[in-house]
Design an enzyme around this catalytic site. Structure first.
Site, PDB file in Angstrom:
ATOM      1  N   PHE A 122      -5.101  49.444 -16.382  1.00 13.46           N
ATOM      2  CA  PHE A 122      -4.758  49.161 -17.774  1.00 13.46           C
ATOM      3  C   PHE A 122      -3.816  47.951 -17.810  1.00 13.46           C
ATOM      4  CE2 PHE A 122      -2.683  50.202 -21.822  1.00 13.46           C
ATOM      5  CZ  PHE A 122      -3.762  50.652 -22.569  1.00 13.46           C
ATOM      6  N   ASP A 203      -0.259  56.418 -12.405  1.00 12.94           N
ATOM      7  CA  ASP A 203      -0.260  56.516 -13.859  1.00 12.94           C
ATOM      8  C   ASP A 203      -1.319  57.560 -14.238  1.00 12.94           C
ATOM      9  OD1 ASP A 203      -0.714  56.232 -16.574  1.00 12.94           O
ATOM     10  OD2 ASP A 203      -0.409  54.061 -16.560  1.00 12.94           O
ATOM     11  N   TYR A 228      -0.145  61.259 -25.695  1.00 11.33           N
ATOM     12  CA  TYR A 228      -0.883  61.193 -26.967  1.00 11.33           C
ATOM     13  C   TYR A 228      -2.384  61.136 -26.770  1.00 11.33           C
ATOM     14  CZ  TYR A 228      -0.235  56.232 -25.746  1.00 11.33           C
ATOM     15  OH  TYR A 228      -0.177  55.041 -25.084  1.00 11.33           O
ATOM     16  N   LYS A 229      -2.848  61.136 -25.514  1.00 10.99           N
ATOM     17  CA  LYS A 229      -4.300  61.135 -25.263  1.00 10.99           C
ATOM     18  C   LYS A 229      -4.755  62.595 -25.158  1.00 10.99           C
ATOM     19  CE  LYS A 229      -4.019  56.465 -23.581  1.00 10.99           C
ATOM     20  NZ  LYS A 229      -3.812  55.548 -22.455  1.00 10.99           N
ATOM     21  N   ARG A 378     -16.771  54.198 -24.723  1.00 11.15           N
ATOM     22  CA  ARG A 378     -16.228  55.379 -24.025  1.00 11.15           C
ATOM     23  C   ARG A 378     -16.433  56.608 -24.904  1.00 11.15           C
ATOM     24  NH1 ARG A 378     -10.167  54.020 -22.370  1.00 11.15           N
ATOM     25  NH2 ARG A 378     -10.037  54.007 -24.639  1.00 11.15           N
TER      26      ARG A 378
HETATM   27  C1  LIG Z   1      -2.803  54.594 -22.543  1.00 14.06           C
HETATM   28  C2  LIG Z   1      -2.299  53.955 -21.315  1.00 14.06           C
HETATM   29  C3  LIG Z   1      -1.075  53.265 -21.311  1.00 14.06           C
HETATM   30  C4  LIG Z   1      -0.295  53.103 -22.584  1.00 14.06           C
HETATM   31  O1  LIG Z   1       0.999  52.705 -22.387  1.00 14.06           O
HETATM   32  P1  LIG Z   1       2.066  52.849 -23.581  1.00 14.06           P
HETATM   33  O2  LIG Z   1       3.308  52.395 -22.990  1.00 14.06           O
HETATM   34  O3  LIG Z   1       2.038  54.294 -23.995  1.00 14.06           O
HETATM   35  O4  LIG Z   1       1.584  52.000 -24.705  1.00 14.06           O
HETATM   36  C5  LIG Z   1      -0.638  52.719 -20.118  1.00 14.06           C
HETATM   37  N1  LIG Z   1      -1.363  52.845 -18.989  1.00 14.06           N
HETATM   38  C6  LIG Z   1      -2.559  53.494 -18.960  1.00 14.06           C
HETATM   39  C7  LIG Z   1      -3.318  53.624 -17.673  1.00 14.06           C
HETATM   40  C8  LIG Z   1      -3.059  54.055 -20.126  1.00 14.06           C
HETATM   41  O5  LIG Z   1      -4.241  54.701 -20.103  1.00 14.06           O
END
Ligand SMILES: *Cc1c(COP(=O)(O)O)cnc(C)c1O
Length: 418
Positions: A122, A203, A228-229, A378
């Site tokens: 990400f 992560d 939040y996911k 997705r």
């Molecule tokens: C959703 C997600 C994030 C989001 O980061 P925020 O700091 O909450 O905006 C970061 N890394 C991964 C791998 C994600 O899937």
């Protein structure tokens, strides 16, 4: 339908989920549950009636809420209760943890200056890693080792292991890749990292709440994730982090008063006395309203059980993959997600050259998918609120869109929010 376990279907009624809605985006933003709504309303009421006394008289007292929620969440990631804390946001937690685990200045030989990541992670994770290296006076061109993907979808674990060396200080990888849904073998990578003398951090944003982890037993050094996911804590909901007991001797690199030993925090002493455990990595005052939503949401996860959620999730994703093969391949769709159950997370990547337009056509017909540039739709069949019948309806709608060619009426331009 062909399910081994119908009992999870009962949880759907606990979510705000219109009967006709096909919500396949729970890997981006989970739905609101009545449980989460009730716990937010409770904390609002506590604020209304108790004001400042909520810190001691709330249920639980706000002062202990982050530790309490960490205790509830620990089983979902296979952690001991004092190895987890609910805190901050995902990317900020990455910075906080790197501040403890990436410390080349402590390496007597000065050799371990490199951070290993992967090409497909990400973007925010990479931005954070690069900026953190710069903050430490390192040049990312030299200090960032990026494991390439062979196919643009997945990362070969052999390639990660081959990239290890005695120059690597920290390995930082996603548990599940956000685009393809590949699940990495955390145990294997952690062992290899340790053999090479590096720390291993993960992560879990795309796995927490849908894939069980064994962070403690696998001896993962640190981890962080958003809630939040799949954990349904609401937009921008508070994140979480994990520090293995074996590593809690490390000091928080970016300390603040909420990381204090709770007994000592209000001594207001000039010298910081950190809490025992992951709580020491907290910085400032916790986000009580956001934590309240997580509290209600976690109740559902605990009742459902992460192993049951995973078993059902694998059945649903297998069913979806099979439907793509048998009913959608003829329209040019392909599955970009590994087919082996132990190598996939909770969503399926549907690939198509016209994905952006097809995604728009699906939205128009009441499906909520999720487009990722350039060619991926997705689809997350979240077991708590998606069932086999929803997948059947989804496939029918995709067939209709393709047979009618209606997707061609949509733009192939990228909007600001994909
Ligand atoms: C959703 C997600 C994030 C989001 O980061 P925020 O700091 O909450 O905006 C970061 N890394 C991964 C791998 C994600 O899937």
């Amino acid at each position: 339908m062909n399910s081994s376990d119908q009992s999870l279907a009962a949880f759907r009624d606990r979510f705000y989920c219109a009967p006709e809605c096909l919500y396949f985006d729970g890997n981006s933003l989970g739905l609101l549950s009545k449980d989460a709504e009730a716990s937010v309303l409770r904390v609002l009421e506590e604020w209304k009636t108790l004001a400042i006394d909520g810190w001691t008289a709330g249920t639980p007292p706000w002062f202990h809420a982050a530790e309490e929620l960490a205790r509830l969440q620990a089983p979902l990631v296979g952690a001991q209760p004092d190895e987890v804390i609910v805190h901050g946001s995902t990317t900020v937690n990455e910075h906080l943890l790197l501040a403890s685990f990436y410390r080349p200045e402590d390496d007597e030989r000065g050799r371990r200056r490199k951070l290993l990541i992967d090409e497909l992670n990400f973007p925010s994770d990479r931005y954070a890693a690069e900026s953190f290296l710069r903050l430490k006076g390192a040049d990312p061109q030299d200090a960032l080792v990026v494991v390439p993907s062979r196919d643009g979808r997945t990362i070969a674990e052999e390639d990660i292991i081959a990239a290890l060396s005695d120059e690597i200080a920290v390995v930082l990888l996603p548990a599940v890749l956000y685009r393809s849904g590949q699940l990495l073998d955390i145990r294997r990578i952690t062992r290899a990292a340790h053999e090479a003398g590096a720390y291993a951090g993960f992560d879990l944003s795309h796995s927490a709440g849908v894939v069980p982890h064994r962070l403690h037993d696998d001896e993962v050094d640190f981890a962080f994730w958003c809630t939040y996911k799949y954990l349904n804590s609401g937009p921008g909901g508070v994140a979480s982090l994990f520090v293995h007991r074996n590593r809690q001797y490390l000091a928080p690199g970016l300390a603040g008063w909420f990381g204090s030993d709770k007994e000592r925090q209000f001594d207001m002493a000039p010298q910081f006395t950190p809490a025992a455990g992951a709580g020491a990595w907290q910085v400032g005052t916790p986000h009580l309203l956001s934590m309240a939503a997580l509290e209600g949401a976690l109740r559902i996860h605990r009742e459902a059980g992460i192993e049951r959620i995973r078993a059902r999730s694998l059945e649903l994703t297998a069913y979806l993959i099979e439907a793509v093969d048998t009913r959608l391949a003829r329209y040019g769709f392909a599955v970009g997600t590994p087919r082996e159950p132990e190598r996939r997370g909770g969503h399926v990547a549907l690939e198509h050259a016209e994905a952006i337009r097809i995604n728009a056509a699906l939205k128009e017909r009441g499906v909520v998918p999720d487009f990722r540039y350039p060619n991926v739709i997705r689809l997350a069949p979240v077991p708590l609120y998606i069932d086999f019948a929803d997948i059947d309806r989804l496939i029918e709608i995709i067939v209709t869109v393709m047979e009618s060619g209606s997707y061609r009426a949509h733009s192939s331009e990228r909007g600001t929010v994909a």
